[in-house]
Design a protein around this motif. Structure first.
Motif: not given
Length: 283
Positions: A89-92, A100, A103, A105-106, A117-119
């Protein structure tokens, strides 16, 4: 909620067996922490919300990866060069602001890697289960707001993977895995939302073949893996169930006629914080 006489005697009362189960999550010695990951006295990594809360071992995710690879190796359609490839997942951003949303995670990435952590990107070589984690290289300015940057060696130890590289090195890292075919999580759409995960994107993607038929098989096998819970996953679910149940009982005990809903919600939220959870389950 149905309470036993012993549990209903006081907000913090509980059976000796249940106390013993929760007591095992208490640290036996001071633990070294970094972010959301900690290490026990044997140096094994685990995720924890703080002292006294349940320890989720990173070995649980390693076992999940091994179970998935074992199932995929039994499928004749999956070649020896197959590599599972997932995007975390990424920060939205909150609409057009510079902040943001919290966060999350997917879920498939969380299941296989447990990364907070994202990204990030992740790869898993099917033939031997070798796990590769790709993390973003943060700019120097990151340290001014978020503290020291974590090097690849930290991710390697914290998430119990075989190899760590930066996201921009994805092509070279996948070539190092001898990736002949990438399996991405592209199956049926979610039956409730109607959405599908976007296809992972990275620099050099055009150099690799995306196995469409194999990706559907991966989607099927991944869902079967997640359907049947391991003993470690059951431990997590039991802990969450107990915490939630006791928090709801505590909130109901403080509720009064004509009380506004947000007050009950505040009590429930307070009962779910790590410090209060520790007191609620062990006192």
């Amino acid at each position: 909620l149905q309470l036993s006489p012993a549990d209903s005697a006081s907000p913090s009362a509980m059976s000796a067996a249940k106390k013993a189960r929760f007591a095992k999550v208490l640290p036996e010695a001071p633990m070294v922490t970094d972010g959301t990951i900690a290490f026990d006295t044997q140096g094994e990594a685990f995720f924890s919300m703080g002292e006294g809360t349940h320890r989720v071992p990173m070995s649980m995710h390693a076992e999940n990866r091994a179970r998935l690879c074992e199932r995929l190796r039994k499928r004749p359609e999956i070649g020896t060069g197959a590599v599972v490839f997932l995007q975390g997942g990424d920060d939205q951003p909150v609409y057009d602001t510079d902040t943001n949303w919290a966060f999350k995670q997917e879920s498939n990435f969380q299941y296989l890697f447990g990364v907070k952590e994202p990204g990030c990107l992740g790869a898993l070589r099917v033939r031997d289960g070798r796990a590769l984690l790709l993390v973003p290289e943060m700019p120097e300015a990151y340290q001014a707001v978020c503290g020291p940057r974590k090097p690849p060696a930290w991710f390697h130890r914290a998430y119990a993977v075989d190899e760590v590289a930066y996201v921009q090195e994805a092509k070279q890292a996948l070539l190092g895995l001898s990736a002949g075919e990438l399996l991405i999580f592209q199956g049926d759409a979610n039956r409730d939302s109607g959405n599908k995960l976007p296809e992972p994107e990275f620099e050099g993607k055009a150099s690799f073949k995306i196995g469409r038929e194999a990706s559907q098989i991966f989607w099927d096998e991944m869902n079967e893996c997640r359907l049947v819970k391991s003993p470690k996953e059951l431990d997590v679910l039991q802990y969450v169930n107990d915490v939630s149940s006791h928090a709801h009982v505590a909130a109901m005990r403080t509720s009064r006629p004509m009380q506004r809903e947000h007050l009950a919600e505040a009590m429930l939220t307070e009962m779910l914080t790590p410090v209060t959870t520790h007191w609620l389950l062990l006192s």
